[in-house]
Design a protein around this motif. Structure first.
Motif, PDB file in Angstrom:
ATOM      1  N   LYS A 166     -13.567  -2.197  -4.830  1.00 33.77           N
ATOM      2  CA  LYS A 166     -12.377  -1.373  -5.042  1.00 33.77           C
ATOM      3  C   LYS A 166     -11.423  -1.673  -3.898  1.00 33.77           C
ATOM      4  O   LYS A 166     -11.829  -1.750  -2.740  1.00 33.77           O
ATOM      5  CB  LYS A 166     -12.743   0.097  -5.097  1.00 33.77           C
ATOM      6  CG  LYS A 166     -13.540   0.429  -6.351  1.00 33.77           C
ATOM      7  CD  LYS A 166     -13.879   1.886  -6.448  1.00 33.77           C
ATOM      8  CE  LYS A 166     -14.718   2.125  -7.682  1.00 33.77           C
ATOM      9  NZ  LYS A 166     -15.191   3.501  -7.766  1.00 33.77           N
ATOM     10  N   ILE A 167     -10.147  -1.870  -4.268  1.00 35.73           N
ATOM     11  CA  ILE A 167      -9.130  -2.229  -3.286  1.00 35.73           C
ATOM     12  C   ILE A 167      -7.857  -1.436  -3.548  1.00 35.73           C
ATOM     13  O   ILE A 167      -7.733  -0.782  -4.576  1.00 35.73           O
ATOM     14  CB  ILE A 167      -8.813  -3.747  -3.315  1.00 35.73           C
ATOM     15  CG1 ILE A 167      -8.270  -4.163  -4.691  1.00 35.73           C
ATOM     16  CG2 ILE A 167     -10.039  -4.569  -2.932  1.00 35.73           C
ATOM     17  CD1 ILE A 167      -7.669  -5.549  -4.734  1.00 35.73           C
ATOM     18  N   LEU A 168      -6.928  -1.533  -2.658  1.00 35.36           N
ATOM     19  CA  LEU A 168      -5.581  -0.982  -2.744  1.00 35.36           C
ATOM     20  C   LEU A 168      -5.564   0.547  -2.816  1.00 35.36           C
ATOM     21  O   LEU A 168      -6.410   1.162  -3.443  1.00 35.36           O
ATOM     22  CB  LEU A 168      -4.802  -1.551  -3.935  1.00 35.36           C
ATOM     23  CG  LEU A 168      -4.565  -3.054  -3.906  1.00 35.36           C
ATOM     24  CD1 LEU A 168      -3.939  -3.514  -5.218  1.00 35.36           C
ATOM     25  CD2 LEU A 168      -3.689  -3.435  -2.733  1.00 35.36           C
ATOM     26  N   ASP A 169      -4.578   1.108  -2.153  1.00 33.16           N
ATOM     27  CA  ASP A 169      -4.381   2.547  -2.214  1.00 33.16           C
ATOM     28  C   ASP A 169      -3.967   2.954  -3.615  1.00 33.16           C
ATOM     29  O   ASP A 169      -3.434   2.158  -4.376  1.00 33.16           O
ATOM     30  CB  ASP A 169      -3.287   2.968  -1.226  1.00 33.16           C
ATOM     31  CG  ASP A 169      -3.750   2.868   0.219  1.00 33.16           C
ATOM     32  OD1 ASP A 169      -4.957   3.080   0.447  1.00 33.16           O
ATOM     33  OD2 ASP A 169      -2.921   2.593   1.087  1.00 33.16           O
ATOM     34  N   VAL A 195      -7.964   0.140  -7.260  1.00 32.51           N
ATOM     35  CA  VAL A 195      -8.110  -0.945  -8.238  1.00 32.51           C
ATOM     36  C   VAL A 195      -9.520  -1.515  -8.113  1.00 32.51           C
ATOM     37  O   VAL A 195      -9.967  -1.835  -7.012  1.00 32.51           O
ATOM     38  CB  VAL A 195      -7.081  -2.075  -7.991  1.00 32.51           C
ATOM     39  CG1 VAL A 195      -7.290  -3.228  -8.961  1.00 32.51           C
ATOM     40  CG2 VAL A 195      -5.662  -1.548  -8.082  1.00 32.51           C
ATOM     41  N   GLU A 196     -10.195  -1.633  -9.230  1.00 29.03           N
ATOM     42  CA  GLU A 196     -11.530  -2.243  -9.210  1.00 29.03           C
ATOM     43  C   GLU A 196     -11.409  -3.688  -9.663  1.00 29.03           C
ATOM     44  O   GLU A 196     -10.811  -3.971 -10.706  1.00 29.03           O
ATOM     45  CB  GLU A 196     -12.488  -1.474 -10.118  1.00 29.03           C
ATOM     46  CG  GLU A 196     -13.915  -1.992 -10.023  1.00 29.03           C
ATOM     47  CD  GLU A 196     -14.902  -1.033 -10.642  1.00 29.03           C
ATOM     48  OE1 GLU A 196     -15.127   0.045 -10.059  1.00 29.03           O
ATOM     49  OE2 GLU A 196     -15.431  -1.368 -11.715  1.00 29.03           O
ATOM     50  N   VAL A 197     -11.950  -4.594  -8.858  1.00 23.45           N
ATOM     51  CA  VAL A 197     -11.970  -6.023  -9.188  1.00 23.45           C
ATOM     52  C   VAL A 197     -13.421  -6.385  -9.473  1.00 23.45           C
ATOM     53  O   VAL A 197     -14.286  -6.235  -8.605  1.00 23.45           O
ATOM     54  CB  VAL A 197     -11.415  -6.883  -8.028  1.00 23.45           C
ATOM     55  CG1 VAL A 197     -11.459  -8.363  -8.396  1.00 23.45           C
ATOM     56  CG2 VAL A 197      -9.999  -6.453  -7.675  1.00 23.45           C
ATOM     57  N   GLU A 206      -1.541  -0.311 -14.104  1.00 21.09           N
ATOM     58  CA  GLU A 206      -0.231  -0.670 -13.557  1.00 21.09           C
ATOM     59  C   GLU A 206      -0.312  -1.739 -12.481  1.00 21.09           C
ATOM     60  O   GLU A 206       0.603  -2.527 -12.315  1.00 21.09           O
ATOM     61  CB  GLU A 206       0.446   0.576 -12.989  1.00 21.09           C
ATOM     62  CG  GLU A 206       0.796   1.601 -14.036  1.00 21.09           C
ATOM     63  CD  GLU A 206       1.380   2.860 -13.431  1.00 21.09           C
ATOM     64  OE1 GLU A 206       1.723   2.864 -12.228  1.00 21.09           O
ATOM     65  OE2 GLU A 206       1.505   3.846 -14.166  1.00 21.09           O
ATOM     66  N   ARG A 207      -1.390  -1.745 -11.727  1.00 24.37           N
ATOM     67  CA  ARG A 207      -1.531  -2.726 -10.637  1.00 24.37           C
ATOM     68  C   ARG A 207      -2.478  -3.832 -11.080  1.00 24.37           C
ATOM     69  O   ARG A 207      -3.606  -3.927 -10.633  1.00 24.37           O
ATOM     70  CB  ARG A 207      -2.032  -2.022  -9.378  1.00 24.37           C
ATOM     71  CG  ARG A 207      -0.978  -1.054  -8.845  1.00 24.37           C
ATOM     72  CD  ARG A 207      -1.517  -0.152  -7.816  1.00 24.37           C
ATOM     73  NE  ARG A 207      -2.507   0.716  -8.478  1.00 24.37           N
ATOM     74  CZ  ARG A 207      -3.333   1.514  -7.831  1.00 24.37           C
ATOM     75  NH1 ARG A 207      -3.324   1.553  -6.541  1.00 24.37           N
ATOM     76  NH2 ARG A 207      -4.172   2.281  -8.483  1.00 24.37           N
ATOM     77  N   ASP A 208      -1.989  -4.669 -11.967  1.00 21.49           N
ATOM     78  CA  ASP A 208      -2.827  -5.712 -12.551  1.00 21.49           C
ATOM     79  C   ASP A 208      -2.465  -7.106 -12.062  1.00 21.49           C
ATOM     80  O   ASP A 208      -2.855  -8.085 -12.657  1.00 21.49           O
ATOM     81  CB  ASP A 208      -2.757  -5.653 -14.077  1.00 21.49           C
ATOM     82  CG  ASP A 208      -1.357  -5.921 -14.607  1.00 21.49           C
ATOM     83  OD1 ASP A 208      -0.410  -6.014 -13.804  1.00 21.49           O
ATOM     84  OD2 ASP A 208      -1.221  -6.043 -15.834  1.00 21.49           O
ATOM     85  N   ASP A 209      -1.740  -7.182 -10.983  1.00 15.64           N
ATOM     86  CA  ASP A 209      -1.309  -8.476 -10.445  1.00 15.64           C
ATOM     87  C   ASP A 209      -1.672  -8.543  -8.963  1.00 15.64           C
ATOM     88  O   ASP A 209      -1.107  -7.836  -8.148  1.00 15.64           O
ATOM     89  CB  ASP A 209       0.199  -8.631 -10.624  1.00 15.64           C
ATOM     90  CG  ASP A 209       0.715  -9.986 -10.209  1.00 15.64           C
ATOM     91  OD1 ASP A 209      -0.032 -10.745  -9.540  1.00 15.64           O
ATOM     92  OD2 ASP A 209       1.855 -10.309 -10.546  1.00 15.64           O
ATOM     93  N   LEU A 210      -2.614  -9.395  -8.633  1.00 16.20           N
ATOM     94  CA  LEU A 210      -3.055  -9.548  -7.248  1.00 16.20           C
ATOM     95  C   LEU A 210      -2.424 -10.758  -6.561  1.00 16.20           C
ATOM     96  O   LEU A 210      -2.871 -11.157  -5.492  1.00 16.20           O
ATOM     97  CB  LEU A 210      -4.588  -9.659  -7.182  1.00 16.20           C
ATOM     98  CG  LEU A 210      -5.384  -8.494  -7.748  1.00 16.20           C
ATOM     99  CD1 LEU A 210      -6.875  -8.731  -7.564  1.00 16.20           C
ATOM    100  CD2 LEU A 210      -4.953  -7.184  -7.116  1.00 16.20           C
ATOM    101  N   SER A 211      -1.400 -11.322  -7.147  1.00 14.72           N
ATOM    102  CA  SER A 211      -0.829 -12.557  -6.610  1.00 14.72           C
ATOM    103  C   SER A 211      -0.329 -12.405  -5.172  1.00 14.72           C
ATOM    104  O   SER A 211      -0.354 -13.372  -4.417  1.00 14.72           O
ATOM    105  CB  SER A 211       0.288 -13.084  -7.516  1.00 14.72           C
ATOM    106  OG  SER A 211       1.312 -12.130  -7.658  1.00 14.72           O
TER     107      SER A 211
END
Length: 135
Positions: free
Chosen positions: A75-78, A64-66, A124-129
């Motif tokens: 870039k984060i998360l697998d 995921v690019e923030v 799909e991974r659009d929530d970093l809460s």
């Protein structure tokens, strides 16, 4: 490339703390999703870069690019990394600096900012809460 230089970590931590303190001082004067302390540009840049660095340490990976323009992207998360023809991962999140600092500092939540349309996210991974606030 790192989002912050090692020599700027301590200064970045102070900048992030200063931004959070200034934001907390403004609570009650405006809706929480409008809180935006005006600090010097170098302080804002370091606060963003330091907080992005902390998120990168908390959730490393290429999936995921923030982006917090103009001061940083990580870039984060697998998950699936960028393909060789397009350097952008399948999931991209873009935030303005004040929005990013509010959610990173716990002034607002991801859901609050999303509800008012302050977060642009694709994938799909659009929530970093689950990763925020950073504190």
């Amino acid at each position: 490339m790192a989002v912050i230089r090692k020599t700027d970590i301590t200064t970045g931590m102070q900048a992030f703390d200063d931004w959070c303190a200034a934001a907390r001082a403004l609570e009650g004067t405006a809706p929480r999703t409008d809180i935006a302390p005006r600090l010097p540009r170098p302080t804002m840049a370091l606060a963003v870069r330091y907080s992005l660095h902390m998120l990168e340490l908390k959730a490393p990976g290429p999936g995921v690019e923030v982006r917090v323009a103009p001061w940083g992207a990580i870039k984060i998360l697998d998950g699936p990394a960028s393909d060789p023809h397009n350097l952008t991962p399948p999931d991209v999140i873009e935030l303005d600096p004040d929005v990013w600092l509010r959610v990173a500092g716990g002034i607002t939540t991801w859901a609050e900012e999303r509800e008012v349309g302050h977060i642009s996210a694709v994938g799909e991974r659009d929530d970093l809460s689950a990763l925020l606030p950073l504190g």
